[in-house]
Design a protein around this motif. Sequence first.
Motif, mmCIF file in Angstrom:
data_model
loop_
_atom_site.group_PDB
_atom_site.id
_atom_site.type_symbol
_atom_site.label_atom_id
_atom_site.label_comp_id
_atom_site.label_asym_id
_atom_site.label_seq_id
_atom_site.Cartn_x
_atom_site.Cartn_y
_atom_site.Cartn_z
ATOM 1 N N GLY A 53 0.783 -1.233 0.000
ATOM 2 C CA GLY A 53 0.000 0.000 0.000
ATOM 3 C C GLY A 53 0.811 1.278 0.000
ATOM 4 O O GLY A 53 0.426 2.270 -0.631
ATOM 5 N N HIS A 54 1.921 1.299 0.724
ATOM 6 C CA HIS A 54 2.734 2.517 0.805
ATOM 7 C C HIS A 54 3.481 2.714 -0.509
ATOM 8 O O HIS A 54 4.046 1.767 -1.062
ATOM 9 C CB HIS A 54 3.720 2.393 1.967
ATOM 10 C CG HIS A 54 4.399 3.672 2.339
ATOM 11 N ND1 HIS A 54 5.260 4.339 1.502
ATOM 12 C CD2 HIS A 54 4.334 4.412 3.494
ATOM 13 C CE1 HIS A 54 5.727 5.436 2.117
ATOM 14 N NE2 HIS A 54 5.161 5.494 3.307
ATOM 15 N N ARG A 55 3.513 3.932 -0.992
ATOM 16 C CA ARG A 55 4.137 4.205 -2.284
ATOM 17 C C ARG A 55 5.603 3.775 -2.325
ATOM 18 O O ARG A 55 6.115 3.381 -3.379
ATOM 19 C CB ARG A 55 4.022 5.688 -2.634
ATOM 20 C CG ARG A 55 4.725 6.611 -1.675
ATOM 21 C CD ARG A 55 4.674 8.080 -2.115
ATOM 22 N NE ARG A 55 3.318 8.565 -2.194
ATOM 23 C CZ ARG A 55 2.698 8.832 -3.346
ATOM 24 N NH1 ARG A 55 3.308 8.634 -4.493
ATOM 25 N NH2 ARG A 55 1.469 9.290 -3.344
ATOM 26 N N ALA A 56 6.305 3.817 -1.199
ATOM 27 C CA ALA A 56 7.715 3.439 -1.174
ATOM 28 C C ALA A 56 7.937 1.975 -0.833
ATOM 29 O O ALA A 56 9.057 1.478 -0.937
ATOM 30 C CB ALA A 56 8.468 4.319 -0.168
ATOM 31 N N ALA A 57 6.883 1.279 -0.402
ATOM 32 C CA ALA A 57 7.050 -0.071 0.133
ATOM 33 C C ALA A 57 7.656 -1.068 -0.848
ATOM 34 O O ALA A 57 8.555 -1.832 -0.463
ATOM 35 C CB ALA A 57 5.715 -0.589 0.655
ATOM 36 N N PRO A 58 7.215 -1.128 -2.106
ATOM 37 C CA PRO A 58 7.782 -2.150 -2.991
ATOM 38 C C PRO A 58 9.300 -2.044 -3.119
ATOM 39 O O PRO A 58 10.009 -3.055 -3.011
ATOM 40 C CB PRO A 58 7.077 -1.890 -4.328
ATOM 41 C CG PRO A 58 5.765 -1.264 -3.929
ATOM 42 C CD PRO A 58 6.112 -0.398 -2.761
ATOM 43 N N GLY A 59 9.812 -0.840 -3.331
ATOM 44 C CA GLY A 59 11.254 -0.671 -3.460
ATOM 45 C C GLY A 59 11.994 -0.924 -2.162
ATOM 46 O O GLY A 59 13.053 -1.572 -2.143
ATOM 47 N N VAL A 60 11.439 -0.429 -1.058
ATOM 48 C CA VAL A 60 12.085 -0.618 0.242
ATOM 49 C C VAL A 60 12.145 -2.097 0.606
ATOM 50 O O VAL A 60 13.189 -2.621 1.033
ATOM 51 C CB VAL A 60 11.339 0.177 1.334
ATOM 52 C CG1 VAL A 60 11.774 -0.254 2.721
ATOM 53 C CG2 VAL A 60 11.573 1.676 1.150
ATOM 54 N N LEU A 61 11.032 -2.795 0.449
ATOM 55 C CA LEU A 61 10.995 -4.207 0.827
ATOM 56 C C LEU A 61 11.837 -5.059 -0.122
ATOM 57 O O LEU A 61 12.523 -5.998 0.319
ATOM 58 C CB LEU A 61 9.557 -4.704 0.852
ATOM 59 C CG LEU A 61 8.684 -4.141 1.965
ATOM 60 C CD1 LEU A 61 7.266 -4.671 1.855
ATOM 61 C CD2 LEU A 61 9.252 -4.470 3.343
ATOM 62 N N ALA A 62 11.773 -4.769 -1.414
ATOM 63 C CA ALA A 62 12.596 -5.526 -2.353
ATOM 64 C C ALA A 62 14.074 -5.367 -2.020
ATOM 65 O O ALA A 62 14.840 -6.341 -2.048
ATOM 66 C CB ALA A 62 12.305 -5.076 -3.788
#
Length: 465
Positions: A297-306
Amino acid sequence: MSARRPSRPRARAGRDVTGTELELEVGPVAHGGHCVARTEGEGRVVFVRHALPGERVLARVTEGTEESSFWRADAVRVLRADADRVEPACPVARPGLCGGCDFQHVALPRQRLLKAEVVAEQLRRLAGLDVAAGTDVVVEPVPGDTGDDTGDEDGDGDGDGAVGGGAGLRWRTRTRFAVDAEGRPGLHVHRSHAVVPLDDCPISAPGVVGSGVLGARWGNVEAVEVAAGSDGGPPLVVALPSAGRHAHLPKLPGASVAVRTAEGVHRVSGRTWVGERVAAGGREHAFRVSGAGFWQGHRAAPGVLAGAVLEAAAPRPGESALDLYAGAGLFTAVLAAAVGEQGSVLAVEGEERAVRDARRSLHGAPQVELWAGAVEEALADPELAGRSVDVVVLDPPRAGAGRDVVAGVAGLRPRAVVYVACDPAALARDVATFAQHGYRLDGLRAFDLFPQTAHVECVARLVPA
């Protein structure tokens, strides 16, 4: 044998105490977005929302009877305030109103400390680990909380405004709005089916609130899901009709519109998917997510988690990786890039629509194999049991992986397991189960991917003990 005495009627047993007001000293934060207090005298536990540890408040009971082992309550008046109390950014983030946010009354840095305390407490209590908040467990800020990436002038991720901490807003790219009997969209009151109609949702991204959903009326619709992708395309609005009814939809010229039924997602206008672009591991990856399906959901989450998954797994060229609960293929893509065409990635996902999305997004990666089906069944498959697996990544639902999945993963004897968790209690339970199968917690990062709420995302690394 003595005769059984008739039971005496208890005139007040079970009497509802909802609405009772109590003056309470607020104790520690607890898992679930509330703090723990005890009534004076009998010491009954009261879970209090809209409070901070150390405050003295007047609380109004929202759930409980005289027989209940605990009560739930809202702090309706603060008698002694904590220094980290702030004015909520949203006018309905208050007692008795919207239940979407738990911590809008708390300065953002303190929110992260509270979440760290919850994660540490769950790991101590459920996994038996000797960990402490602030040292072993630190909740890290992430960029992109304000929608346009302003409001964080010093670049520390904390935001610099005075109201609601400044940042922690406009981050949510996926929001599900309930619809009331008059066709107005909004969010539920905490632990209630009642809907608070909204004109705005300050934690939702500009693309979500700019879709026109909140200013419209909906007929025969139970809920509306809005997804704003990162590829610059229009937001996707998916209406869920009331059972057996034909939905009456407003015109939303700036959005794609679809209807979801038991038979699938049906296009009304525009696309039935949104596009996402994620930079990780030195590459940009493109994805499509259909019908407001699951995506962080968070706009930065995909990059941060990846990035966190790559750091924890440290996949090497030529290795074999397993991605469980793979969704639309976010972690599959970054693992595939890391192991290269000499390696292999097997992704397992139970939701067929997500598997189709992953196939489209990963069609150019020959080292990727996709299985559609339950993770438990995949782990029991003799074909998988016979493989050599170097790294396992799993991102289970909120309830956690569970004993069977943990046992199946441990039975593959990977050199590293990377567990992405959105619930610290489920993570702690599964960490304890991994310990029973010879794996220990070797590292943990926690991220504030849900500002203003009690939720926190963790990335845990487990290795053979």
